[in-house]
Design a protein around this motif. Structure first.
Motif, PDB file in Angstrom:
ATOM      1  N   UNK A  80     -11.536  11.006 -18.509  1.00  0.00           N
ATOM      2  CA  UNK A  80     -13.336  10.846 -18.166  1.00  0.00           C
ATOM      3  C   UNK A  80     -12.402   9.794 -17.358  1.00  0.00           C
ATOM      4  N   UNK A  81     -10.783   9.235 -17.840  1.00  0.00           N
ATOM      5  CA  UNK A  81     -10.716   8.002 -16.536  1.00  0.00           C
ATOM      6  C   UNK A  81      -9.829   8.096 -14.992  1.00  0.00           C
ATOM      7  N   UNK A  82     -10.376   7.430 -14.480  1.00  0.00           N
ATOM      8  CA  UNK A  82      -9.958   7.354 -12.978  1.00  0.00           C
ATOM      9  C   UNK A  82      -9.002   6.689 -12.151  1.00  0.00           C
ATOM     10  N   UNK A  83      -8.406   7.002 -11.963  1.00  0.00           N
ATOM     11  CA  UNK A  83      -6.601   6.585 -11.595  1.00  0.00           C
ATOM     12  C   UNK A  83      -6.564   6.108 -10.054  1.00  0.00           C
ATOM     13  N   UNK A  84      -6.114   4.838 -10.062  1.00  0.00           N
ATOM     14  CA  UNK A  84      -6.153   4.652  -8.193  1.00  0.00           C
ATOM     15  C   UNK A  84      -4.123   4.245  -8.573  1.00  0.00           C
ATOM     16  N   UNK A  85      -3.961   4.453  -7.389  1.00  0.00           N
ATOM     17  CA  UNK A  85      -2.519   4.236  -6.681  1.00  0.00           C
ATOM     18  C   UNK A  85      -2.978   3.424  -5.724  1.00  0.00           C
ATOM     19  N   UNK A  86      -2.418   1.797  -6.044  1.00  0.00           N
ATOM     20  CA  UNK A  86      -2.549   0.665  -5.068  1.00  0.00           C
ATOM     21  C   UNK A  86      -0.729   0.553  -4.877  1.00  0.00           C
ATOM     22  N   UNK A  87      -0.124  -0.435  -3.687  1.00  0.00           N
ATOM     23  CA  UNK A  87       0.733  -0.998  -3.183  1.00  0.00           C
ATOM     24  C   UNK A  87       0.453  -2.695  -3.710  1.00  0.00           C
ATOM     25  N   UNK A  88       1.649  -3.098  -4.566  1.00  0.00           N
ATOM     26  CA  UNK A  88       1.747  -4.342  -5.614  1.00  0.00           C
ATOM     27  C   UNK A  88       1.900  -5.232  -5.131  1.00  0.00           C
ATOM     28  N   UNK A  89       2.225  -5.334  -3.527  1.00  0.00           N
ATOM     29  CA  UNK A  89       1.809  -6.459  -2.817  1.00  0.00           C
ATOM     30  C   UNK A  89       1.283  -6.247  -0.921  1.00  0.00           C
ATOM     31  N   UNK A  90       0.286  -7.215  -1.016  1.00  0.00           N
ATOM     32  CA  UNK A  90       1.393  -8.595  -0.957  1.00  0.00           C
ATOM     33  C   UNK A  90       0.014  -9.315  -1.874  1.00  0.00           C
ATOM     34  N   UNK A  91      -1.120  -8.628  -1.988  1.00  0.00           N
ATOM     35  CA  UNK A  91      -2.223  -9.913  -3.154  1.00  0.00           C
ATOM     36  C   UNK A  91      -1.959  -8.868  -4.125  1.00  0.00           C
ATOM     37  N   UNK A  92      -2.793  -9.234  -5.284  1.00  0.00           N
ATOM     38  CA  UNK A  92      -2.845  -9.072  -6.976  1.00  0.00           C
ATOM     39  C   UNK A  92      -4.093  -8.977  -7.033  1.00  0.00           C
TER      40      UNK A  92
END
Length: 207
Positions: free
Chosen positions: A31-43
């Motif tokens: 049930x958890x939604x998982x997304x991928x995101x680039x670590x840079x340039x901001x947190x």
């Protein structure tokens, strides 16, 4: 309750790790939604019920100290030398499953091609390695997570410390299908506050 997980990646290696962690999370919490995101340039900001999971040390300054403190390799090695450990480049990895109730130590991993898993260590090698891992993670006030400690065995006994990475790295892939729970499942259990009672190497991996 965690509703969303953001996996922060920076390169092909961390993308591969994110894929395995994604699979582990989905298997336990579909049930958890998982997304991928680039670590840079901001947190990224963390909305309610969202867990941000860095899988890279290439993080902006605004990232939590729990992760950015591991960026300083020189500081880690200086601290290890104060405990009378040699330092330098390593070729092996020790997984440390750092739970809220204390550490569980995984089997050593040799990430070179066709290396057997687990990598054999005798008790005289394990004990100083475990002592170093415990003292180092305690010193850094490590949060529950899977940590990967890089090291080398020099001669028969001397442990040479390399570095600690605060998440499963590509070497952790060796645990898939050979250990239960595997290191990616362990990482999710630690991050989500779920218990881990034991880690077992499967018989096929011992043969």
């Amino acid at each position: 309750m965690i509703n969303t997980v953001i996996l922060l990646t920076a390169d092909a290696g961390s993308e591969a790790i994110a894929s395995h962690l994604h699979t582990a999370i989905q298997a336990m919490n579909p049930e958890v939604t998982i997304t991928h995101q680039a670590a840079a340039p901001r947190y990224p900001a963390a909305p309610p019920a969202t867990l941000i999971c860095p899988l890279s040390l290439d993080l902006p300054a605004a990232a939590p100290p729990a992760y950015t403190q591991w960026q300083d390799l020189a500081a880690q090695r200086t601290w290890a030398t104060q405990l009378d450990y040699a330092t330098g480049d390593g070729d092996l990895w020790l997984p440390i499953i750092w739970t809220a109730k204390g550490p569980l130590y995984g089997e050593a991993i040799d990430p070179s091609d066709h290396a057997p898993y687990p990598h054999p260590l005798n008790d005289a090698q394990r004990q100083p390695l475990y002592a170093l891992a415990y003292q180092l993670l305690s010193h850094y006030q490590a949060m529950p997570s899977v940590y990967m400690l890089g090291f080398r065995v020099v001669g028969d006994l001397e442990i040479q410390f390399d570095r600690v990475i605060p998440f499963p790295n590509p070497a952790a892939i060796a645990s898939l299908g050979r250990q239960t729970p595997d290191l990616f499942t362990c990482h999710w259990l630690c991050l989500s506050g779920q218990p881990i009672r034991d880690v077992t190497v499967l018989p096929a991996a011992i043969a």
